[in-house]
Design a protein around this motif. Structure first.
Motif, mmCIF file in Angstrom:
data_model
loop_
_atom_site.group_PDB
_atom_site.id
_atom_site.type_symbol
_atom_site.label_atom_id
_atom_site.label_comp_id
_atom_site.label_asym_id
_atom_site.label_seq_id
_atom_site.Cartn_x
_atom_site.Cartn_y
_atom_site.Cartn_z
ATOM 1 N N UNK A 177 4.516 14.556 -15.498
ATOM 2 C CA UNK A 177 3.288 15.262 -15.843
ATOM 3 C C UNK A 177 3.403 15.922 -17.208
ATOM 4 N N UNK A 178 2.261 16.173 -17.800
ATOM 5 C CA UNK A 178 2.189 16.882 -19.063
ATOM 6 C C UNK A 178 0.863 17.614 -19.161
ATOM 7 N N UNK A 179 0.832 18.721 -19.883
ATOM 8 C CA UNK A 179 -0.395 19.479 -20.046
ATOM 9 C C UNK A 179 -0.337 20.278 -21.342
ATOM 10 N N UNK A 180 -1.503 20.555 -21.897
ATOM 11 C CA UNK A 180 -1.599 21.371 -23.104
ATOM 12 C C UNK A 180 -2.911 22.145 -23.053
ATOM 13 N N UNK A 181 -2.869 23.366 -23.525
ATOM 14 C CA UNK A 181 -4.071 24.193 -23.596
ATOM 15 C C UNK A 181 -4.045 24.957 -24.917
ATOM 16 N N UNK A 182 -5.166 24.931 -25.625
ATOM 17 C CA UNK A 182 -5.255 25.608 -26.919
ATOM 18 C C UNK A 182 -6.504 26.484 -26.957
ATOM 19 N N UNK A 183 -6.337 27.679 -27.519
ATOM 20 C CA UNK A 183 -7.465 28.611 -27.671
ATOM 21 C C UNK A 183 -7.624 28.945 -29.156
ATOM 22 N N UNK A 184 -8.890 29.045 -29.572
ATOM 23 C CA UNK A 184 -9.194 29.329 -30.969
ATOM 24 C C UNK A 184 -10.183 30.488 -31.033
ATOM 25 N N UNK A 185 -9.809 31.531 -31.762
ATOM 26 C CA UNK A 185 -10.718 32.661 -31.959
ATOM 27 C C UNK A 185 -11.602 32.343 -33.164
ATOM 28 N N UNK A 186 -12.790 31.850 -32.893
ATOM 29 C CA UNK A 186 -13.698 31.459 -33.963
ATOM 30 C C UNK A 186 -14.323 32.659 -34.647
ATOM 31 N N UNK A 187 -14.469 33.748 -33.909
ATOM 32 C CA UNK A 187 -14.920 35.028 -34.445
ATOM 33 C C UNK A 187 -14.468 36.099 -33.467
ATOM 34 N N UNK A 188 -14.765 37.345 -33.747
ATOM 35 C CA UNK A 188 -14.355 38.417 -32.832
ATOM 36 C C UNK A 188 -15.031 38.294 -31.478
ATOM 37 N N UNK A 189 -16.125 37.534 -31.426
ATOM 38 C CA UNK A 189 -16.868 37.429 -30.167
ATOM 39 C C UNK A 189 -16.953 35.997 -29.642
ATOM 40 N N UNK A 190 -16.260 35.047 -30.285
ATOM 41 C CA UNK A 190 -16.355 33.650 -29.879
ATOM 42 C C UNK A 190 -14.966 33.043 -29.745
ATOM 43 N N UNK A 191 -14.684 32.482 -28.573
ATOM 44 C CA UNK A 191 -13.400 31.840 -28.304
ATOM 45 C C UNK A 191 -13.658 30.440 -27.751
ATOM 46 N N UNK A 192 -12.959 29.468 -28.303
ATOM 47 C CA UNK A 192 -13.033 28.089 -27.820
ATOM 48 C C UNK A 192 -11.707 27.718 -27.173
ATOM 49 N N UNK A 193 -11.781 27.002 -26.063
ATOM 50 C CA UNK A 193 -10.590 26.537 -25.350
ATOM 51 C C UNK A 193 -10.697 25.035 -25.125
ATOM 52 N N UNK A 194 -9.623 24.309 -25.413
ATOM 53 C CA UNK A 194 -9.551 22.889 -25.079
ATOM 54 C C UNK A 194 -8.265 22.669 -24.293
ATOM 55 N N UNK A 195 -8.316 21.790 -23.312
ATOM 56 C CA UNK A 195 -7.149 21.578 -22.448
ATOM 57 C C UNK A 195 -7.110 20.140 -21.971
ATOM 58 N N UNK A 196 -5.889 19.676 -21.686
ATOM 59 C CA UNK A 196 -5.694 18.343 -21.132
ATOM 60 C C UNK A 196 -4.538 18.394 -20.149
ATOM 61 N N UNK A 197 -4.720 17.761 -18.990
ATOM 62 C CA UNK A 197 -3.690 17.673 -17.957
ATOM 63 C C UNK A 197 -3.560 16.221 -17.516
ATOM 64 N N UNK A 198 -2.328 15.781 -17.296
ATOM 65 C CA UNK A 198 -2.086 14.400 -16.874
ATOM 66 C C UNK A 198 -0.878 14.396 -15.940
ATOM 67 N N UNK A 199 -1.050 13.873 -14.740
ATOM 68 C CA UNK A 199 0.043 13.804 -13.777
ATOM 69 C C UNK A 199 0.012 12.451 -13.091
ATOM 70 N N UNK A 200 1.186 11.852 -12.962
ATOM 71 C CA UNK A 200 1.306 10.545 -12.305
ATOM 72 C C UNK A 200 2.450 10.581 -11.297
#
Length: 747
Positions: free
Chosen positions: A300-323
């Motif tokens: 399995x593998x996974x990654x999660x990233x968060x980006x503070x686009x402004x003081x009031x805006x946060x973006x999160x992207x994530x991927x999970x893979x398990x076999x």
């Protein structure tokens, strides 16, 4: 006119800004003065909040000066309310360690946003990050073993299906980071899908032990299990971190390893991991020995990233893979004359992007938009003894989802969450019969109709009203589904079920430390592709399609009391869940296909499930904790005048733990279950259940370890008395006397 409106809007905005402030602070351990990371910091009475970074720091922008209190919570510490400094000075918070955690948790699943568990009429079981780190569970389902209100059934060693208040499979909703794991091919009985999540990637598991259809939609009749994966935290200064985990079990039953790497800065936080696990054949209790075949491997593998686009805006992207590869169905090989029967491969992939923006306005506090893509691939391979034909099946379910959630606080006493859910499933299903002697291949219809689809669209609204000692909740959801199954009949078939459900609840503080609560909740489950189109061998039966099905419905009522006072916390409740139009499998005379009895699904059952649940924790001292929990479940199929299928027996656990200031801990735990002899006809036909029912059992485990800065050592002695046992309905027995040890290194 336009000029007047513009002036009015400018005045409102300027007044809001003038009445707002920025709150910053640092959270530390009151004993050691060390900063505490990942602490929940909330504006009490609102949905706004944040978490501390690696240095224990936090910040909240545009906080109204009328907001009086910050609510600070973290696992292993006493919850703390801190007044906000009217001049905006930094807040210095010191949390006192506490061994009592029951009713002190902050949870997200019940309302889809963080709330204090103690104040609400719902009951949520929580497995914290500390508990998961100390216990180092082999799988996510096994992490729930012994949890009050949850009973884990294992069809195979690579499976594990949670029964929440007597229901599982299609009737219990599974979530990953709030995203549906359930899809159109979820089976009505136990399944293995919760085991497609790497247990070392998990930060917290929440089990809402009551219906959750209003918040989360179809399938949440028994309850909701939400697995929250680790989330990287921002930091004031750029930093790189990582960890290495290894675990070994006796008699070759497990070899596991996971590596993690992360990067944090003020505007970017990324974390991910890779894991490999090799599970040998399970060694059961006295007289049973090694169960062959039960072992399998997992990557399995996974990654999660968060980006503070402004003081009031946060973006999160994530991927999970398990076999998982070559996962045997032990009971089929041992009991049903199969040379081999296995899942190969079993794979789940999930990718999602989430955008969160805070507005700090009365009628729009924040908005969360989540887009997700998920694919579950299930290969099944089997071959009977003395038969040259190998059956090769593969089902692939692809799910696309989009959720919009808006939070608001129209008045100081009124909070609301309103949203829209959309999910779309697409299924590819195929089967090939391979003659192993001649090499000839014959293509056949898969378990499901190929290119079947299921779509759902829903709108919902949840409300919480707080009046001094009284908290009142209510909500409603309308959901429309469309399920299309080709090949079942000429031209295919499409059904369009819909449902309107609602809930109401109340929690009243008799004293600040004691609350009484109650609720009424309606729920539903739309027929899915598995219901409408299954054709083939499932468990111990042969199923045939039926497209004339209606949604299952339930009405759950419950009431109880919660207490959290210094060294003592407990929850006691009773519930009654009335089920109508329940889809059950009905035996079709004496017909049989391929040696299996033929069953047809029908809306034929009016049933009920009721029960009692209790949890208690008592802090004997600041280091010693005694705890216990028990669940009683009674189910009856009124239509068939027989017991409801697969009802768990009376079960529970009792434990005693010690946590030293120097970092080491020790825990002894006794887990038990009574005999289950109330069997439905389907239970009696199930070859995984012994004639006359499943005997009672009791298991004693001893867990301990040591944590020092960057190092955590954990170990456990399992089933000290070498009890031979099997949880009700399982296809494999429980692990016998054995041991495991794990090491976790952080940097």
């Amino acid at each position: 006119m336009k000029k007047g409106v513009s002036m009015l809007l400018a005045t409102v905005i300027s007044v809001a800004v003038a009445q707002a402030q920025t709150i910053t602070g640092v959270v530390r351990d009151a004993t050691t003065e060390e900063p505490i990371a990942d602490v929940t910091v909330q504006l009490r009475g609102t949905g706004r909040g944040t978490r501390t970074d690696a240095a224990g720091g936090f910040g909240l922008e545009r906080v109204p000066k009328t907001t009086p209190v910050l609510r600070i919570t973290s696992v292993g510490y006493e919850p703390l309310d801190v007044p906000v400094d009217p001049n905006g000075q930094p807040v210095a918070v010191r949390l006192k360690p506490s061994v009592v955690q029951l009713n002190g948790q902050t949870v997200t699943t019940a309302q889809r946003t963080e709330t204090a568990d103690f104040d609400r009429p719902e009951v949520t079981s929580v497995l914290s990050s500390r508990a998961l780190r100390q216990r180092a569970p082999r799988t996510v389902p096994e992490a729930l073993f012994g949890t009050t209100g949850v009973f884990v059934q294992k069809t195979n060693h690579g499976g594990g299906s949670p029964f929440v208040r007597g229901l599982t499979g299609q009737q219990t909703l599974l979530l990953v980071d709030g995203i549906r794991l359930n899809n159109g091919t979820f089976r009505s009985g136990p399944n293995q899908y919760l085991n497609t999540i790497d247990p070392q990637s998990v930060a917290q598991i929440e089990v809402v032990r009551s219906t959750g259809s209003v918040a989360h939609g179809s399938d949440a009749i028994g309850g909701v299990v939400n697995v929250l994966t680790k989330t990287p935290q921002f930091a004031d200064a750029p930093a790189v971190s990582g960890s290495a985990f290894a675990k070994v079990a006796s008699q070759g039953m497990e070899y596991s390893g996971r590596m993690e790497l992360g990067y944090s800065s003020r505007s970017v936080a990324i974390g991910g991991g890779l894991a490999y696990r090799k599970f040998g054949d399970l060694v059961a209790g006295q007289g049973l020995g090694r169960l062959n075949p039960t072992g399998y491997s997992q990557l399995s593998g996974d990654v999660k990233a968060r980006f503070r686009l402004s003081e009031r805006t946060i973006a999160t992207v994530a991927y999970q893979d398990l076999r998982q590869d070559s996962v045997p169905l032990y009971h089929r090989v041992r009991l049903e004359n199969y040379r081999y029967a296995q899942f190969d491969p079993q794979r789940r992939q999930l990718a999602y992007a989430r955008l969160e923006r805070s507005f700090a306005h009365q009628f729009l506090e924040s908005v969360q938009l989540t887009a997700s893509w998920q694919q579950q691939s299930e290969g099944r391979q089997s071959r009977r003894n003395n038969n040259p034909t190998a059956v090769l099946e593969n089902d692939q379910t692809q799910t696309t989802g989009l959720t919009l959630l808006a939070l608001a606080q129209p008045a100081s006493f009124w909070r609301m969450q309103t949203g829209i859910d959309w999910y779309a499933d697409r299924v590819r299903s195929r089967r090939e019969d391979l003659n192993t002697q001649t090499g000839a291949v014959v293509a056949k219809r898969g378990l499901y109709p190929d290119r079947a689809s299921m779509n759902s669209l829903a709108v919902f609204s949840l409300h919480t009203l707080t009046f001094d000692r009284l908290t009142v909740t209510g909500g409603a959801r309308y959901q429309a589904n469309a399920v299309t199954v080709p090949e079942v009949q000429p031209g295919g078939a499409t059904i369009r079920p819909s449902a309107l459900v609602g809930n109401m609840g109340a929690s009243y503080a008799i004293w600040p430390a004691l609350r009484v609560f109650g609720s009424v909740q309606s729920a539903f489950r739309s027929p899915n592709i598995d219901d409408l189109g299954t054709l083939g061998i499932v468990d111990f039966r042969y199923e045939v399609p039926n497209t004339n099905l209606r949604p299952e419905r339930s009405l759950n009522t419950e009431a109880g009391i919660k207490l959290r006072h210094k060294q003592l916390a407990f929850t006691v409740l009773g519930y009654h869940n009335r089920l109508t139009d329940f889809i059950s499998r009905v035996r079709q005379g004496n017909d049989s296909l391929q040696g299996y009895p033929v069953y047809l699904k029908q809306n034929s059952a009016k049933s009920f499930i009721r029960g009692l649940e209790g949890d208690i924790e008592y802090g004997i001292s600041s280091r010693w904790l005694a705890y216990a929990g028990a669940s009683y479940t009674y189910g009856q199929n009124v239509t068939a005048n027989e017991p409801f299928r697969r009802i768990p027996p009376l079960n529970g656990r009792v434990g005693l733990s010690y946590t030293a200031s120097s970092g080491w801990w020790l825990r002894g735990e006794w887990v038990w279950a009574g005999a289950q002899t109330r069997l439905a006809k389907g239970d009696q036909d199930d070859n995984r259940i012994a004639k006359g029912g499943t005997p009672g059992w009791q298991v004693l485990n001893l867990n301990g370890g040591y944590r020092w800065r960057w190092l955590t050592l954990s170990a456990e002695l399992q089933n000290l008395t070498n009890e031979a046992y099997r949880t009700h309905g399982s296809g494999v027995d429980g692990v016998g006397r054995s041991a495991w040890v794990s090491v976790l290194v952080n940097w």
